[in-house]
Write a protein that holds these residues in place. Structure first.
Motif, PDB file in Angstrom:
ATOM      1  N   VAL A 182      12.448   7.753  -4.103  1.00  0.00           N
ATOM      2  CA  VAL A 182      11.561   6.804  -4.783  1.00  0.00           C
ATOM      3  C   VAL A 182      11.800   6.920  -6.281  1.00  0.00           C
ATOM      4  N   ASP A 183      12.163   5.782  -6.902  1.00  0.00           N
ATOM      5  CA  ASP A 183      12.422   5.758  -8.346  1.00  0.00           C
ATOM      6  C   ASP A 183      11.216   5.142  -9.055  1.00  0.00           C
ATOM      7  N   PHE A 184      10.347   6.020  -9.556  1.00  0.00           N
ATOM      8  CA  PHE A 184       9.123   5.538 -10.189  1.00  0.00           C
ATOM      9  C   PHE A 184       9.367   4.854 -11.534  1.00  0.00           C
ATOM     10  N   SER A 185      10.594   4.966 -12.054  1.00  0.00           N
ATOM     11  CA  SER A 185      10.857   4.406 -13.383  1.00  0.00           C
ATOM     12  C   SER A 185      11.104   2.901 -13.349  1.00  0.00           C
TER      13      SER A 185
ATOM     14  N   ASP B 112       0.811  -1.216   0.000  1.00  0.00           N
ATOM     15  CA  ASP B 112       0.000   0.000   0.000  1.00  0.00           C
ATOM     16  C   ASP B 112       0.847   1.270   0.000  1.00  0.00           C
ATOM     17  N   GLY B 113       2.141   1.114  -0.039  1.00  0.00           N
ATOM     18  CA  GLY B 113       3.025   2.274  -0.018  1.00  0.00           C
ATOM     19  C   GLY B 113       3.370   2.742   1.389  1.00  0.00           C
TER      20      GLY B 113
ATOM     21  N   LEU C 240       7.863   8.678  10.105  1.00  0.00           N
ATOM     22  CA  LEU C 240       7.658   7.514   9.246  1.00  0.00           C
ATOM     23  C   LEU C 240       6.905   6.438  10.017  1.00  0.00           C
ATOM     24  N   THR C 241       5.793   5.980   9.452  1.00  0.00           N
ATOM     25  CA  THR C 241       4.991   4.931  10.094  1.00  0.00           C
ATOM     26  C   THR C 241       4.377   4.066   8.997  1.00  0.00           C
ATOM     27  N   PRO C 242       3.781   2.924   9.382  1.00  0.00           N
ATOM     28  CA  PRO C 242       3.124   2.090   8.352  1.00  0.00           C
ATOM     29  C   PRO C 242       1.977   2.822   7.666  1.00  0.00           C
ATOM     30  N   SER C 243       1.411   3.853   8.305  1.00  0.00           N
ATOM     31  CA  SER C 243       0.288   4.551   7.666  1.00  0.00           C
ATOM     32  C   SER C 243       0.711   5.853   6.998  1.00  0.00           C
ATOM     33  N   THR C 244       2.020   6.061   6.857  1.00  0.00           N
ATOM     34  CA  THR C 244       2.471   7.196   6.044  1.00  0.00           C
ATOM     35  C   THR C 244       3.298   6.660   4.878  1.00  0.00           C
ATOM     36  N   THR C 245       3.296   7.419   3.807  1.00  0.00           N
ATOM     37  CA  THR C 245       4.056   7.008   2.623  1.00  0.00           C
ATOM     38  C   THR C 245       5.277   7.916   2.469  1.00  0.00           C
ATOM     39  N   PRO C 246       6.223   7.496   1.643  1.00  0.00           N
ATOM     40  CA  PRO C 246       7.396   8.358   1.415  1.00  0.00           C
ATOM     41  C   PRO C 246       7.005   9.733   0.865  1.00  0.00           C
ATOM     42  N   LEU C 247       5.929   9.786   0.076  1.00  0.00           N
ATOM     43  CA  LEU C 247       5.524  11.060  -0.519  1.00  0.00           C
ATOM     44  C   LEU C 247       4.997  12.022   0.539  1.00  0.00           C
ATOM     45  N   GLU C 248       4.471  11.471   1.623  1.00  0.00           N
ATOM     46  CA  GLU C 248       3.914  12.307   2.689  1.00  0.00           C
ATOM     47  C   GLU C 248       4.980  12.720   3.698  1.00  0.00           C
ATOM     48  N   SER C 249       6.157  12.133   3.579  1.00  0.00           N
ATOM     49  CA  SER C 249       7.170  12.341   4.623  1.00  0.00           C
ATOM     50  C   SER C 249       8.480  12.894   4.088  1.00  0.00           C
ATOM     51  N   GLY C 250       8.385  13.552   2.952  1.00  0.00           N
ATOM     52  CA  GLY C 250       9.573  14.215   2.422  1.00  0.00           C
ATOM     53  C   GLY C 250      10.594  13.270   1.802  1.00  0.00           C
ATOM     54  N   LEU C 251      10.176  12.039   1.478  1.00  0.00           N
ATOM     55  CA  LEU C 251      11.137  11.070   0.936  1.00  0.00           C
ATOM     56  C   LEU C 251      10.915  10.788  -0.546  1.00  0.00           C
ATOM     57  N   THR C 252      10.168  11.652  -1.211  1.00  0.00           N
ATOM     58  CA  THR C 252       9.870  11.410  -2.631  1.00  0.00           C
ATOM     59  C   THR C 252      11.141  11.236  -3.449  1.00  0.00           C
TER      60      THR C 252
ATOM     61  N   LEU D 135       1.869   4.194  -4.614  1.00  0.00           N
ATOM     62  CA  LEU D 135       2.574   5.484  -4.571  1.00  0.00           C
ATOM     63  C   LEU D 135       2.346   6.289  -5.853  1.00  0.00           C
ATOM     64  N   LEU D 136       2.252   5.560  -6.972  1.00  0.00           N
ATOM     65  CA  LEU D 136       2.003   6.235  -8.246  1.00  0.00           C
ATOM     66  C   LEU D 136       0.620   6.894  -8.224  1.00  0.00           C
ATOM     67  N   ALA D 137      -0.366   6.138  -7.715  1.00  0.00           N
ATOM     68  CA  ALA D 137      -1.730   6.683  -7.603  1.00  0.00           C
ATOM     69  C   ALA D 137      -1.731   7.907  -6.690  1.00  0.00           C
ATOM     70  N   GLN D 138      -0.981   7.814  -5.602  1.00  0.00           N
ATOM     71  CA  GLN D 138      -0.932   8.946  -4.684  1.00  0.00           C
ATOM     72  C   GLN D 138      -0.252  10.149  -5.340  1.00  0.00           C
ATOM     73  N   ARG D 139       0.779   9.856  -6.127  1.00  0.00           N
ATOM     74  CA  ARG D 139       1.474  10.962  -6.794  1.00  0.00           C
ATOM     75  C   ARG D 139       0.534  11.658  -7.774  1.00  0.00           C
ATOM     76  N   GLU D 140      -0.280  10.853  -8.497  1.00  0.00           N
ATOM     77  CA  GLU D 140      -1.190  11.446  -9.482  1.00  0.00           C
ATOM     78  C   GLU D 140      -2.296  12.266  -8.825  1.00  0.00           C
ATOM     79  N   GLN D 141      -2.825  11.717  -7.720  1.00  0.00           N
ATOM     80  CA  GLN D 141      -3.891  12.448  -7.006  1.00  0.00           C
ATOM     81  C   GLN D 141      -3.318  13.598  -6.196  1.00  0.00           C
TER      82      GLN D 141
END
Lengths: 129, 390
Positions: B282-285, B92-93, B267-279, B294-300
């Motif tokens: 993350v290598d989306f490629s 779930d990211g 950082l917790t199981p209910s936070t993602t790297p995008l929410e915690s300054g760790l984008t 994480l991709l869905a979260q990035r788009e939204q």
């Protein structure tokens, strides 16, 4: 650690030293040691009326925020403004640094506090934990 | 509570206070106090026992492919001798842990993980993650957490202290001094030190220059003695240089000034790297566990972000305290402290995206009183730019 004989102590680790009808309140050496480095003392406003056992103010150390309780009932008549810029004074000299002073409404409440020997017993028990 | 192999080296130091952390009894501070230890690291040097950290070995001809799909950070093209910081996410990211990956060779990797997460991480990496359904054939995963002593030597004098100590140990180690002197940030060297296999990396968790030294004492003939001997040698050099042994108290104030996240807080199981300054880690490629989420979260767009707050009214913004802007609740504090370097009360907070920009005034509910703070750029502290070897 010598516990001064010239004052009374609350179970919650405040000391109370009387000068006439005024009682000066601080925290004990034992309390400052367990709090660690004090970084902020929230000072109460003069004129505030408090009852024995009320939370008067808060001391913040790096570790935690701790409540300071009124050892007796009264009205805040003086606060130690020097703590605003130098809260660490309490770490350096806890028994010599008052936080606030109360004009007592019922000086007989002092009888309910611990004397130095009673407080020493409390500290010894604490240190065994 | 567990103690590290170095505990006996420092347990009798005057004024030491210990605390429970992730199941370990660790020094919170030594005699001089947290502030003095903090400033020692900023100005000179500090020595930390961080042996509670976990080490997980992943090896074999499938190890790279496995880790590349397990971890969000870009691993492709990283040479042996490189450290890679990365979050590790569930499908779930959500962040299972953040870790430092040591690339020892194309088939040999060491993952350095948080003490409180060792069992969870090892379970996830060795059996619970979905990649293992694909049957990686040549893959060895071992929990070596109890084998390693880890010492962090941090501060502007760390390089001097390391080289002096290594000179003292001449004949008792296989490291090349000039390699260490030229070691770039996030690189490491391997060798033997005393009678143990060792890794020395130019890394840390303080926002200062410094090194982390790992000794595999379990595999060493002298066992933990090598670790204790190294601690004592470093400590005498650190002390001679005006530095201090440091506990977890200073480690926390240092990392917070540098806005480095702490597992269980930012950082917790209910936070993602995008929410915690760790984008940026993350290598989306590439495909990796959690990428879809994480991709869905990035788009939204992530609904919250991690921001720094410097208080304008006094009081420590502590974990869990509510943050308001213009009277509306916009998030909560994840970590806070009294910053010794800035002489200010600082905090990190998870805040609703778009609600607070640098310079904006917010209010933190400190035990019932809303106190003003200002959104501040992070890191709060940056080490001074001086001429260094790197």
């Amino acid at each position: 650690m010598a516990i001064p004989q010239d004052r009374k102590y609350a179970q919650s680790h405040e000391w109370a030293r009387t000068e006439g009808s005024i009682v000066y309140v601080g925290i004990t050496e034992h309390a400052q040691h367990s709090l660690g480095e004090i970084v902020f003392v929230e000072l109460p406003e003069t004129g505030t009326a408090v009852s024995k056992g009320d939370e008067v103010t808060t001391i913040e150390s790096v570790k935690a925020a701790s409540a300071i309780y009124a050892p007796v009932s009264g009205t805040v008549v003086k606060v130690n403004n020097s703590l605003e810029d130098a809260p660490e004074t309490i770490n350096q000299d806890a028994h010599g640094t008052f936080i606030f002073a109360l004009e007592m409404t019922d000086p007989t409440e002092l009888d309910g506090l611990l004397d130095a020997q009673g407080y020493q017993t409390l500290v010894d028990a604490d240190n065994q934990d | 509570m567990k103690t590290t192999p170095l505990y006996s080296a420092y347990k009798s130091m005057p004024g030491i206070r210990c605390t429970e952390f992730g199941g370990w009894k660790m020094p919170l501070e030594f005699g001089g106090g947290i502030r003095a230890e903090h400033l020692a690291v900023r100005e000179k040097a500090g020595l930390f026992d961080v042996s509670h950290m976990g080490e997980i070995r992943v090896a074999g001809s499938d190890a790279f492919s496995f880790l590349d799909q397990l971890l969000p950070a870009k691993l492709e093209g990283k040479e042996p001798g490189t450290c890679v910081y990365t979050p590790m996410c569930d499908t779930d990211g959500g962040i299972i842990d953040d870790l430092l990956l040591y690339i020892q060779s194309s088939e040999e990797f060491l993952l350095v993980v948080n003490a409180g997460n060792i069992d969870t991480d090892f379970g996830w990496i060795s059996k619970d993650n979905p990649l293992l359904k694909k049957h990686f054939r040549h893959l060895v995963i071992e929990n070596l957490s109890d084998a390693f002593v880890q010492i962090a030597l941090q501060g502007p004098l760390a390089m001097d202290i390391l080289t002096t100590t290594m000179e003292q140990l001449y004949g008792n180690h296989s490291f090349d001094l000039s390699d260490l002197e030229d070691l770039p940030y996030y690189r490491f060297e391997e060798g033997t030190l005393l009678d143990a296999q060792a890794v020395i990396s130019r890394t840390g968790y303080t926002g200062e220059d410094g090194f982390e030294i790992y000794l595999n004492t379990a595999a060493a003939p002298s066992g933990p003695v090598a670790g204790i001997q190294l601690w004592d040698l470093f400590l005498s050099q650190v002390t001679a240089a005006g530095g201090l042994a440091c506990g977890l108290g200073a480690r926390d104030t240092l990392r917070l000034e540098a806005a480095l996240p702490l597992y269980g807080h930012e950082l917790t199981p209910s936070t993602t790297p995008l929410e915690s300054g760790l984008t940026r880690f993350v290598d989306f490629s590439k495909p990796f566990v959690g990428r879809g989420a994480l991709l869905a979260q990035r788009e939204q767009g992530a609904s919250r972000v991690l921001k720094g707050i410097v208080m304008e009214e006094k009081g420590i913004p502590r974990t869990g305290y509510a943050v308001y802007k213009d009277g509306t609740l916009i998030g909560e504090i994840t970590s806070g402290t009294a910053s010794p370097s800035l002489k200010a009360f600082i905090g990190l907070a998870h805040l609703e995206t778009g609600r607070a920009r640098a310079g904006d005034t917010v209010e933190v509910d400190i035990r019932g009183t809303r106190k003003k703070g200002r959104i501040a750029p992070t890191p709060f502290y940056k080490k001074p730019v001086v001429s260094t070897t790197d």
